[in-house]
Design a protein around this motif. Structure first.
Motif, PDB file in Angstrom:
ATOM      1  N   ASP A  16       0.835  -1.196   0.000  1.00  0.00           N
ATOM      2  CA  ASP A  16       0.000   0.000   0.000  1.00  0.00           C
ATOM      3  C   ASP A  16       0.873   1.250   0.000  1.00  0.00           C
ATOM      4  O   ASP A  16       2.110   1.174   0.028  1.00  0.00           O
ATOM      5  CB  ASP A  16      -0.957  -0.003   1.199  1.00  0.00           C
ATOM      6  N   LEU A 191      -6.065  -2.952 -10.094  1.00  0.00           N
ATOM      7  CA  LEU A 191      -5.947  -3.120  -8.640  1.00  0.00           C
ATOM      8  C   LEU A 191      -6.634  -1.965  -7.936  1.00  0.00           C
ATOM      9  O   LEU A 191      -6.985  -0.956  -8.553  1.00  0.00           O
ATOM     10  CB  LEU A 191      -4.463  -3.160  -8.237  1.00  0.00           C
ATOM     11  N   ASP A 192      -6.823  -2.094  -6.640  1.00  0.00           N
ATOM     12  CA  ASP A 192      -7.424  -1.021  -5.859  1.00  0.00           C
ATOM     13  C   ASP A 192      -6.532   0.211  -5.874  1.00  0.00           C
ATOM     14  O   ASP A 192      -5.305   0.115  -6.033  1.00  0.00           O
ATOM     15  CB  ASP A 192      -7.650  -1.466  -4.414  1.00  0.00           C
ATOM     16  N   GLU A 193      -7.129   1.360  -5.684  1.00  0.00           N
ATOM     17  CA  GLU A 193      -6.370   2.603  -5.651  1.00  0.00           C
ATOM     18  C   GLU A 193      -5.367   2.579  -4.498  1.00  0.00           C
ATOM     19  O   GLU A 193      -5.663   2.097  -3.406  1.00  0.00           O
ATOM     20  CB  GLU A 193      -7.328   3.782  -5.479  1.00  0.00           C
ATOM     21  N   ILE A 195      -2.484   0.953  -4.432  1.00  0.00           N
ATOM     22  CA  ILE A 195      -1.689  -0.270  -4.371  1.00  0.00           C
ATOM     23  C   ILE A 195      -0.539  -0.174  -5.369  1.00  0.00           C
ATOM     24  O   ILE A 195      -0.710   0.251  -6.512  1.00  0.00           O
ATOM     25  CB  ILE A 195      -2.543  -1.519  -4.680  1.00  0.00           C
ATOM     26  N   LYS A 233      -9.392 -11.916 -14.279  1.00  0.00           N
ATOM     27  CA  LYS A 233     -10.469 -10.992 -13.908  1.00  0.00           C
ATOM     28  C   LYS A 233     -11.540 -10.942 -15.001  1.00  0.00           C
ATOM     29  O   LYS A 233     -12.741 -10.927 -14.718  1.00  0.00           O
ATOM     30  CB  LYS A 233      -9.881  -9.597 -13.673  1.00  0.00           C
TER      31      LYS A 233
END
Length: 257
Positions: A16, A191-193, A195, A233
């Protein structure tokens, strides 16, 4: 001249923003920014087109974790024009060792070569041997553009060890339409913000200080492929859209195969 042949091991780690800041600070004593980053004192954007067969043979083989795998991709730095120089490259992985071989071409030449399998007329900026290898690959498979994938990168080289390279990629985005790099670097997030994907690239073992830094920040090696993650995905999204009653792991794996 830019390096066009690489042989190295690559280890990947996800983190992160907070961990990224800690790691980046720890690197300053041993590593320096890539020239691309030094120019603007910020990240640079890498845009790729991945080629595959109509039935996704190369990526299906890749996600099965074989001892040998290969892929063909077109790589540009930023959003290029048709006359700008880009790279067409073969990336292979054999028992964990990554071999990358690439040649510089204009974007127009790269598109035409990948589409027809016919080598462009040789120019001084091209690598003859790699052109021959790509020509052979294009005869082995009927390839077409399948995925656009871009990300923002910050990269470091070892101050006393230029064989050691560490890259940080974020804002990884992809699309399966408009498969031309000159059409902009937009896409859906992978990916998630916040990361980051860190890749440690070395021809031999990593130094003790780096092992210690990874341990102190509780970073553990992960198996992560940008193209492979996007493909899995996509398959899962398609299964959801189909609203299929059989969503068992066996069914999902059969779709990936």
């Amino acid at each position: 001249m830019a390096i066009e042949v690489f042989n190295r091991y690559e280890k990947k780690y996800l983190m992160d923003n907070e961990t990224y800041e800690k790691v980046q600070n720890a690197l300053s004593e041993y590593m320096e920014l890539d020239e691309y980053n030094k120019v603007n004192n910020t990240y640079y954007t890498i845009c790729n087109i991945y080629y595959d067969t109509q039935d996704n043979q190369l990526i299906r083989h890749s996600v099965s974790k074989p001892k040998y795998k290969e892929k063909l991709r077109l790589r540009a730095y930023g959003v290029p024009s048709l006359d700008a120089k880009v790279y067409l490259e073969i990336k292979k992985k054999v028992n964990g060792l990554v071999n990358k071989r690439r040649t510089k071409l204009t974007l127009k030449e790269a598109y035409e070569f990948a589409r027809t399998g016919i080598k462009p007329k040789y120019q001084s900026y091209m690598n003859k041997q790699v052109l021959n290898e790509i020509e052979y690959l294009l005869k082995m498979y009927v390839l077409e553009p399948k995925l656009y994938l871009a990300y923002d990168r910050i990269a470091y080289f070892g101050i006393n060890n230029r064989d050691l390279r560490i890259t940080f990629d974020t804002n990884i985005r992809s699309r399966r339409t408009d498969l031309r790099v000159e059409l902009g670097d937009h896409g859906e997030p992978l990916l998630d913000e916040g990361i980051w994907l860190m890749e440690v690239k070395a021809e031999k073992s990593i130094p003790v200080w780096l092992s210690r830094m990874l341990s102190e920040n509780k970073l553990f090696k992960t198996s992560f492929s940008k193209y492979g993650t996007e493909y899995k995905k996509m398959i899962l999204n398609n299964i959801t859209k189909e609203d299929d009653s059989d969503c068992s792991m066996e069914y999902i794996m059969s779709r990936l195969a």
